[in-house]
Design a protein around this motif. Structure first.
Motif, PDB file in Angstrom:
ATOM      1  N   LYS A   1     -10.487   0.900   4.954  1.00  0.00           N
ATOM      2  CA  LYS A   1      -9.733   1.700   5.922  1.00  0.00           C
ATOM      3  C   LYS A   1      -9.273   3.025   5.318  1.00  0.00           C
ATOM      4  O   LYS A   1      -8.654   3.843   5.993  1.00  0.00           O
ATOM      5  CB  LYS A   1      -8.512   0.915   6.418  1.00  0.00           C
ATOM      6  N   GLY A   2      -9.553   3.220   4.031  1.00  0.00           N
ATOM      7  CA  GLY A   2      -9.212   4.478   3.394  1.00  0.00           C
ATOM      8  C   GLY A   2      -7.843   4.518   2.761  1.00  0.00           C
ATOM      9  O   GLY A   2      -7.398   5.585   2.308  1.00  0.00           O
ATOM     10  N   PHE A   3      -7.141   3.381   2.688  1.00  0.00           N
ATOM     11  CA  PHE A   3      -5.816   3.341   2.074  1.00  0.00           C
ATOM     12  C   PHE A   3      -5.924   3.157   0.561  1.00  0.00           C
ATOM     13  O   PHE A   3      -6.800   2.436   0.082  1.00  0.00           O
ATOM     14  CB  PHE A   3      -4.981   2.196   2.649  1.00  0.00           C
ATOM     15  N   SER A   4      -5.017   3.781  -0.177  1.00  0.00           N
ATOM     16  CA  SER A   4      -4.964   3.531  -1.622  1.00  0.00           C
ATOM     17  C   SER A   4      -4.516   2.082  -1.818  1.00  0.00           C
ATOM     18  O   SER A   4      -3.471   1.671  -1.325  1.00  0.00           O
ATOM     19  CB  SER A   4      -3.991   4.493  -2.303  1.00  0.00           C
ATOM     20  N   THR A   5      -5.346   1.317  -2.531  1.00  0.00           N
ATOM     21  CA  THR A   5      -5.141  -0.126  -2.631  1.00  0.00           C
ATOM     22  C   THR A   5      -5.089  -0.569  -4.083  1.00  0.00           C
ATOM     23  O   THR A   5      -5.960  -0.226  -4.883  1.00  0.00           O
ATOM     24  CB  THR A   5      -6.282  -0.886  -1.908  1.00  0.00           C
ATOM     25  N   GLY A   6      -4.075  -1.351  -4.416  1.00  0.00           N
ATOM     26  CA  GLY A   6      -3.982  -1.984  -5.723  1.00  0.00           C
ATOM     27  C   GLY A   6      -4.066  -3.491  -5.572  1.00  0.00           C
ATOM     28  O   GLY A   6      -3.636  -4.046  -4.547  1.00  0.00           O
ATOM     29  N   LEU A   7      -4.626  -4.151  -6.552  1.00  0.00           N
ATOM     30  CA  LEU A   7      -4.690  -5.614  -6.555  1.00  0.00           C
ATOM     31  C   LEU A   7      -4.207  -6.094  -7.917  1.00  0.00           C
ATOM     32  O   LEU A   7      -4.821  -5.811  -8.941  1.00  0.00           O
ATOM     33  CB  LEU A   7      -6.110  -6.108  -6.284  1.00  0.00           C
ATOM     34  N   ALA A   8      -3.076  -6.779  -7.923  1.00  0.00           N
ATOM     35  CA  ALA A   8      -2.499  -7.294  -9.158  1.00  0.00           C
ATOM     36  C   ALA A   8      -2.601  -8.808  -9.155  1.00  0.00           C
ATOM     37  O   ALA A   8      -2.150  -9.469  -8.208  1.00  0.00           O
ATOM     38  CB  ALA A   8      -1.041  -6.864  -9.295  1.00  0.00           C
ATOM     39  N   ALA A   9      -3.208  -9.377 -10.190  1.00  0.00           N
ATOM     40  CA  ALA A   9      -3.439 -10.821 -10.224  1.00  0.00           C
ATOM     41  C   ALA A   9      -3.195 -11.365 -11.622  1.00  0.00           C
ATOM     42  O   ALA A   9      -3.499 -10.706 -12.617  1.00  0.00           O
ATOM     43  CB  ALA A   9      -4.863 -11.147  -9.789  1.00  0.00           C
ATOM     44  N   GLU A  10      -2.644 -12.560 -11.684  1.00  0.00           N
ATOM     45  CA  GLU A  10      -2.490 -13.230 -12.968  1.00  0.00           C
ATOM     46  C   GLU A  10      -3.855 -13.599 -13.531  1.00  0.00           C
ATOM     47  O   GLU A  10      -4.078 -13.523 -14.729  1.00  0.00           O
ATOM     48  CB  GLU A  10      -1.621 -14.478 -12.802  1.00  0.00           C
ATOM     49  N   ARG A  11      -4.768 -13.991 -12.642  1.00  0.00           N
ATOM     50  CA  ARG A  11      -6.133 -14.318 -13.046  1.00  0.00           C
ATOM     51  C   ARG A  11      -7.053 -14.083 -11.853  1.00  0.00           C
ATOM     52  O   ARG A  11      -6.936 -14.752 -10.832  1.00  0.00           O
ATOM     53  CB  ARG A  11      -6.244 -15.775 -13.504  1.00  0.00           C
TER      54      ARG A  11
ATOM     55  N   SER B   1      -3.620  -6.242   9.806  1.00  0.00           N
ATOM     56  CA  SER B   1      -2.231  -6.140  10.260  1.00  0.00           C
ATOM     57  C   SER B   1      -1.476  -5.107   9.438  1.00  0.00           C
ATOM     58  O   SER B   1      -0.648  -4.363   9.967  1.00  0.00           O
ATOM     59  CB  SER B   1      -1.548  -7.507  10.159  1.00  0.00           C
ATOM     60  N   ALA B   2      -1.762  -5.064   8.136  1.00  0.00           N
ATOM     61  CA  ALA B   2      -1.125  -4.050   7.290  1.00  0.00           C
ATOM     62  C   ALA B   2      -1.565  -2.655   7.718  1.00  0.00           C
ATOM     63  O   ALA B   2      -0.746  -1.713   7.743  1.00  0.00           O
ATOM     64  CB  ALA B   2      -1.489  -4.293   5.824  1.00  0.00           C
ATOM     65  N   PHE B   3      -2.833  -2.495   8.051  1.00  0.00           N
ATOM     66  CA  PHE B   3      -3.348  -1.219   8.548  1.00  0.00           C
ATOM     67  C   PHE B   3      -2.590  -0.796   9.802  1.00  0.00           C
ATOM     68  O   PHE B   3      -2.130   0.349   9.931  1.00  0.00           O
ATOM     69  CB  PHE B   3      -4.844  -1.350   8.843  1.00  0.00           C
ATOM     70  N   ASP B   4      -2.421  -1.733  10.731  1.00  0.00           N
ATOM     71  CA  ASP B   4      -1.718  -1.435  11.979  1.00  0.00           C
ATOM     72  C   ASP B   4      -0.272  -1.035  11.691  1.00  0.00           C
ATOM     73  O   ASP B   4       0.265  -0.091  12.296  1.00  0.00           O
ATOM     74  CB  ASP B   4      -1.756  -2.668  12.890  1.00  0.00           C
ATOM     75  N   TYR B   5       0.364  -1.732  10.747  1.00  0.00           N
ATOM     76  CA  TYR B   5       1.746  -1.409  10.380  1.00  0.00           C
ATOM     77  C   TYR B   5       1.843  -0.004   9.795  1.00  0.00           C
ATOM     78  O   TYR B   5       2.740   0.780  10.151  1.00  0.00           O
ATOM     79  CB  TYR B   5       2.262  -2.445   9.373  1.00  0.00           C
ATOM     80  N   LEU B   6       0.936   0.336   8.899  1.00  0.00           N
ATOM     81  CA  LEU B   6       1.006   1.621   8.205  1.00  0.00           C
ATOM     82  C   LEU B   6       0.800   2.802   9.142  1.00  0.00           C
ATOM     83  O   LEU B   6       1.455   3.847   8.996  1.00  0.00           O
ATOM     84  CB  LEU B   6      -0.008   1.659   7.068  1.00  0.00           C
ATOM     85  N   ILE B   7      -0.110   2.671  10.084  1.00  0.00           N
ATOM     86  CA  ILE B   7      -0.370   3.805  10.977  1.00  0.00           C
ATOM     87  C   ILE B   7       0.739   3.986  12.016  1.00  0.00           C
ATOM     88  O   ILE B   7       0.826   5.033  12.664  1.00  0.00           O
ATOM     89  CB  ILE B   7      -1.739   3.689  11.681  1.00  0.00           C
ATOM     90  N   ARG B   8       1.589   2.971  12.164  1.00  0.00           N
ATOM     91  CA  ARG B   8       2.678   3.052  13.144  1.00  0.00           C
ATOM     92  C   ARG B   8       4.026   3.377  12.499  1.00  0.00           C
ATOM     93  O   ARG B   8       5.035   3.500  13.203  1.00  0.00           O
ATOM     94  CB  ARG B   8       2.795   1.737  13.920  1.00  0.00           C
ATOM     95  N   ASN B   9       4.049   3.476  11.174  1.00  0.00           N
ATOM     96  CA  ASN B   9       5.313   3.764  10.487  1.00  0.00           C
ATOM     97  C   ASN B   9       5.122   4.925   9.522  1.00  0.00           C
ATOM     98  O   ASN B   9       4.086   5.035   8.859  1.00  0.00           O
ATOM     99  CB  ASN B   9       5.800   2.534   9.720  1.00  0.00           C
ATOM    100  N   GLU B  10       6.157   5.756   9.428  1.00  0.00           N
ATOM    101  CA  GLU B  10       6.075   6.936   8.585  1.00  0.00           C
ATOM    102  C   GLU B  10       6.104   6.563   7.108  1.00  0.00           C
ATOM    103  O   GLU B  10       6.758   5.593   6.708  1.00  0.00           O
ATOM    104  CB  GLU B  10       7.238   7.874   8.886  1.00  0.00           C
ATOM    105  N   ALA B  11       5.424   7.352   6.314  1.00  0.00           N
ATOM    106  CA  ALA B  11       5.475   7.188   4.864  1.00  0.00           C
ATOM    107  C   ALA B  11       6.832   7.664   4.350  1.00  0.00           C
ATOM    108  O   ALA B  11       7.498   8.481   4.994  1.00  0.00           O
ATOM    109  CB  ALA B  11       4.350   7.980   4.208  1.00  0.00           C
ATOM    110  N   PRO B  12       7.271   7.173   3.186  1.00  0.00           N
ATOM    111  CA  PRO B  12       8.578   7.584   2.632  1.00  0.00           C
ATOM    112  C   PRO B  12       8.740   9.095   2.516  1.00  0.00           C
ATOM    113  O   PRO B  12       9.812   9.626   2.793  1.00  0.00           O
ATOM    114  CB  PRO B  12       8.580   6.917   1.258  1.00  0.00           C
TER     115      PRO B  12
END
Length: 529
Positions: free
Chosen positions: A234-244, A511-522
């Motif tokens: 979707k073009g969002f900056s994405t991080g993935l943090a995992a223990e393993r 759902s996260a995509f929908d949330y982000l496009i409907r709410n302003e960034a900080p």
């Protein structure tokens, strides 16, 4: 020993050698030594860059060293015949000794070469263990890139007396300088983190320097990988943090219900997930264990996740996919005898109980499948189920009941695992119908009683959890905290299956995509103020 197909594959791999290597064997007069001689002679015959000699004097016979001809100081030793699951490990050892570059980052190689001190590793594996190859390959990589590290990789079935003398009852088992050091699956990065005292601080500094993400996924199993791919697309900056990365899938053997793929194995699927994630601009942070969630104070603000190394990451939206782990019995003796007769992986540890009496706790699919597998290896299996009847699929029950060395006990509550101080010698249970207590003499207990969600770190965050500790989500994967979503085995979604976790991860990402496009960034909120 190697069929025509394997010889052809091996010949193709050996063509990748960049410099000569030497195989130095220490052999006896036994059948395993004869197999080792045949294997090494075959390998040497497939490449003019490989020489094999049989004048080694190591006490373990059969065993052989793989080393670079130009640098005899860096070597790895295999004791036994590394075929089965370890054939790939053998091939990689040959390639790495011959100068073929490993598929690890320059940062990892630099960390290996910079290790200070002397480390003498001995590691026990079984040929049927699907967790062992990762540890074998990680130690091999370290040994061949640092002359101060020696590694001997021992096939337990070929050295049964040694295994019993050292009390090894679960693999992979790693000894360092003669003392038990680690057990279970480990990557090179995890091993280095234990050896390198400065690794944690460097990892924390690296995390702390990262800018906030639009989406941060916590967890690297099927749900996490799926969520990260969808948000990255979707073009969002994405991080993935995992223990393993790969999560519990890494510990799963046969997978036969992943639609369109009739059969695969957990490590293979995990590797495919990792490769797919690498196709996108996803910042993957491995060995990152979350410790605390600090929710955003305002709608659209940054959520913060604190990790055990002290660093933290921020993101406008979070997707929690921390999965689940095997549930413990919680009875006296279980913790005391873990890896000393109490086990959780029949594929890994089953061969160590050849001809012995064992119990399997749990009558679901996992328990019955474990009992079937073990019945082909051990002397006798007692399956113990808490409920009045088994819960596994009928086809599995029928197979189990057809086996002559299996006993099934239902309505039984395990009350204690007993031992002699060194290893398991029995199990006690209570008959739930009569109240009577009984004791079974045996040498191994395999626990297969379901899962517990990895959500302890969320208990004081304000995130709603079920009485079982699962993250409560709605039909869109949303939690009670705005901008925080969850998916997979850590949630209240029923049926803990790989394919369901992937679908739920995708749903949470959308759902996260929908949330982000409907709410302003900080930043936009600050400008508006």
């Amino acid at each position: 020993m190697l069929d025509a197909n394997l010889k052809q594959q091996l010949s193709q791999y050996l063509a990748m050698l960049r410099e000569p290597i030497e195989l130095v064997a220490s052999l006896g007069q036994d059948a395993k030594s004869a197999e080792t001689r045949e294997l090494l002679t075959t390998i040497a015959g497939l490449s003019d860059k490989v020489t094999a000699t049989f004048d080694g004097d190591d006490a373990r016979k059969p065993s052989f060293i793989i080393r670079r001809a130009s640098d005899a100081g860096a070597w790895v030793r295999f004791a036994g015949v590394p075929l089965g699951h370890e054939f790939t490990s053998l091939v990689l050892a040959l390639l790495w000794a011959g100068g073929h570059p490993p598929k690890v980052s320059d940062e990892v190689l630099a960390q290996i070469r910079g290790l200070e001190g002397s480390f003498d590793f001995e590691m026990y594996f079984s040929l049927s263990c699907h967790n062992c190859p990762d540890v074998v390959q990680a130690l091999t990589l370290i040994a061949l890139n640092n002359p101060h590290v020696t590694v001997t990789l021992i096939e337990g079935g070929a050295f049964q007396d040694e295994v019993e003398a050292r009390g090894v009852m679960a693999v992979p088992a790693v000894f360092l300088n003669g003392e038990m050091w680690a057990s279970g699956k480990m990557s090179a990065e995890e091993i280095l983190a234990k050896l390198d005292t400065g690794a944690d601080a460097r990892a924390a500094a690296k995390l702390a320097g990262k800018d906030p993400f639009e989406v941060l996924v916590i967890g690297g199993g099927p749900a996490g990988a799926s969520a990260a791919i969808y948000t990255a697309r979707k073009g969002f900056s994405t991080g993935l943090a995992a223990e393993r990365f790969g999560g519990q899938v890494q510990d799963t053997m046969g997978i036969e219900n992943f639609i369109s793929v009739p059969y695969t194995e957990g490590p293979k699927l995990a590797a495919a997930l990792e490769q797919h994630v690498k196709e996108y601009e996803i910042d993957v942070m491995n060995l990152a264990r979350a410790e605390q969630l600090i929710p955003a104070k305002e709608l659209g603000g940054y959520h913060e996740v604190v990790f055990t190394n002290g660093a933290s990451l921020k993101a406008r939206s979070l997707i929690l996919t921390t999965g689940a782990r095997w549930r413990n019995l919680g009875v006296p003796g279980e913790a005391e005898y873990r890896t000393k007769g109490v086990a959780y992986c029949p594929h890994c540890d089953g061969p160590l109980f050849k001809g012995k009496r064992v119990a399997v706790i749990g009558g679901g699919n996992s328990g019955v499948e474990a009992a079937i597998d073990l019945a082909n290896i051990v002397g006798h299996v007692t399956l113990i189920e808490f409920d009045p009847k088994l819960r596994a699929d009928q086809v599995l029950q029928d197979k189990l009941r057809s086996m002559s060395n299996v006993e099934i006990i239902v309505s039984a509550q395990t009350t204690e695992v007993t031992g002699d101080g060194e290893k398991v010698n029995g199990l006690s249970y209570k008959n739930r119908e009569t109240g009577g207590e009984k004791h079974i003499e045996l040498e191994g207990v395999f626990v297969q009683i379901g899962l517990v969600p990895n959500t302890e770190w969320l208990k004081n965050s304000g995130l709603a959890l079920s009485p079982r500790g699962e993250i409560m989500v709605d039909e869109k994967g949303a939690t009670n905290l705005p901008g925080v979503f969850a998916a997979g085995d850590a949630t209240t979604v029923p049926y803990k299956q790989i394919i369901i976790a992937m679908g739920e991860g995708s749903k949470a990402a959308l759902s996260a995509f929908d949330y982000l496009i409907r709410n302003e960034a900080p930043a936009e909120i600050a400008q508006a103020a």
